[in-house]
Design a protein around this motif. Sequence first.
Motif, mmCIF file in Angstrom:
data_model
loop_
_atom_site.group_PDB
_atom_site.id
_atom_site.type_symbol
_atom_site.label_atom_id
_atom_site.label_comp_id
_atom_site.label_asym_id
_atom_site.label_seq_id
_atom_site.Cartn_x
_atom_site.Cartn_y
_atom_site.Cartn_z
ATOM 1 N N PRO A 1 -15.628 -56.124 6.919
ATOM 2 C CA PRO A 1 -14.630 -56.779 6.065
ATOM 3 C C PRO A 1 -14.847 -58.286 5.937
ATOM 4 O O PRO A 1 -14.265 -58.908 5.038
ATOM 5 N N LEU B 1 -9.240 -45.087 2.808
ATOM 6 C CA LEU B 1 -9.591 -46.271 3.586
ATOM 7 C C LEU B 1 -9.022 -46.157 4.995
ATOM 8 O O LEU B 1 -7.885 -45.731 5.183
ATOM 9 N N MET C 1 -9.342 -48.332 9.077
ATOM 10 C CA MET C 1 -9.827 -49.477 9.839
ATOM 11 C C MET C 1 -10.163 -49.012 11.246
ATOM 12 O O MET C 1 -9.422 -48.214 11.841
ATOM 13 N N LEU D 1 -14.265 -51.432 8.271
ATOM 14 C CA LEU D 1 -13.501 -50.585 7.370
ATOM 15 C C LEU D 1 -14.352 -49.365 7.028
ATOM 16 O O LEU D 1 -15.585 -49.446 6.975
#
Length: 443
Positions: A247, A209, A211, A218
């Motif tokens: 998100p 993951l 950002m 994401l």
Amino acid sequence: MIGRFLCAAAVVALTACGQGQHFDKTQQYGANPVLPEPHEELIADVGVAKVVGWKDGETPDVPAGFKIEAMATGLSNPRNLLPLPNGDVLVVESRNEGIEPVDRPKDPIRDFIMGLAHGSSGGPPPESNRVTLLRDANGDGKPEARTVLLKGLNAPFGIVEGGGNLFVAATDAILRYPFTPGQTAISAPAQRIVDLPAGPINHHWTKSLAMSPDGSKLYAGVGSNSNAMERGSEAETNRAAVWEVDPTTGSYKVFASGLRNPNGLTFYPGSQTLWAVINERDELGPNLVPDYMTSVKPGAFYGWPYSYYGHHVDPRVKPQRPDLVKRAIPADYALSSHVAALGLTFYTGSTFPGGFRGGGFIGEHGSWNRKQPNGYKVAFVRFAGGRPVGNPITFVSGFLNGDGEARGRPVGVAVDRTGALLIADDVGNTVWRVSYVGKGRPA
């Protein structure tokens, strides 16, 4: 009877190792790796490091001028790390509880081998699948407190923080929790942003993951559901890809595809360019296919399963797709075959010598599909102008002892607020911390 067969088969696999080519693996570093001819075997080349763990006083090895110490021990499969601005370090402890079905006669052998490689003992495993918080307020690498921030997760791996939230990529979903750095526990229920491909067959279960720099998106890494599409194309729907996720709404799209098992997603410092490390396919020989590090271009197709490194066709895949092979682009930087790269971070600190600034540290979990081990280290690749240059150097080693046994295996890597490098060692159940103690002008 079945147990005796598996053991006997595993012995055959182990003793059948080493039938591959004599090969200089340094030929597989960089943008143009040497790719020998593929050769598929009934039983793949295998080399498994027996897990022995770390004895008292043992540590990995680091270059002169650096010091490595255990920041935390006694963890349960630490896989990923997230340093926070206040000095806290979040440690993702994770174990996949699923068991894959047997699709091929050699699958039980593979599963037996992988169990050995991860130190399976057969007894009840200690509690895992949680996020542990290490509080290091003064930045000396010796936490004053340790608490469980989250527990009861489903095989978590990816973790990011921003906008008053903590995002965790479990194996089946991206979860959101309200969070402010400084909290030592989260009691609020998870908000499920989007489901991720999982289910009873979940071959690559780790979901990385990242950002975006502005916090608006994401990016999740979703690995393939097989080695080379042997379970059919339907099992690979939206897999072997990086997803882009909103998100706020949970809407998503496939950002890039043809990436067999993308991990270590991270943006290059000061840029909008996403990078990842990719585990390539197995069972084409000990020197195919090189794992790699690459920038992840929107809309790009990187070949899996039909080809590798551009237009090199995998002869096992049926039906062939020459149209997709034509579209496939090669990776930016090969790391050599079967290193199992799972972690990537760029050095943004100021305490290491200057030559490290902007370069990439890579957690190489280590090979099983070759007799001579490869990986089992943290490598460093220098960057110039936002691009990798030169050959990698071995920065942290010693995860294998002199007898070829595994004391540990590195996974996630991260840079803390002091500029130290943190390493999650899932077999050694330790978080290691590397700091610079040398003197003189930075290199």
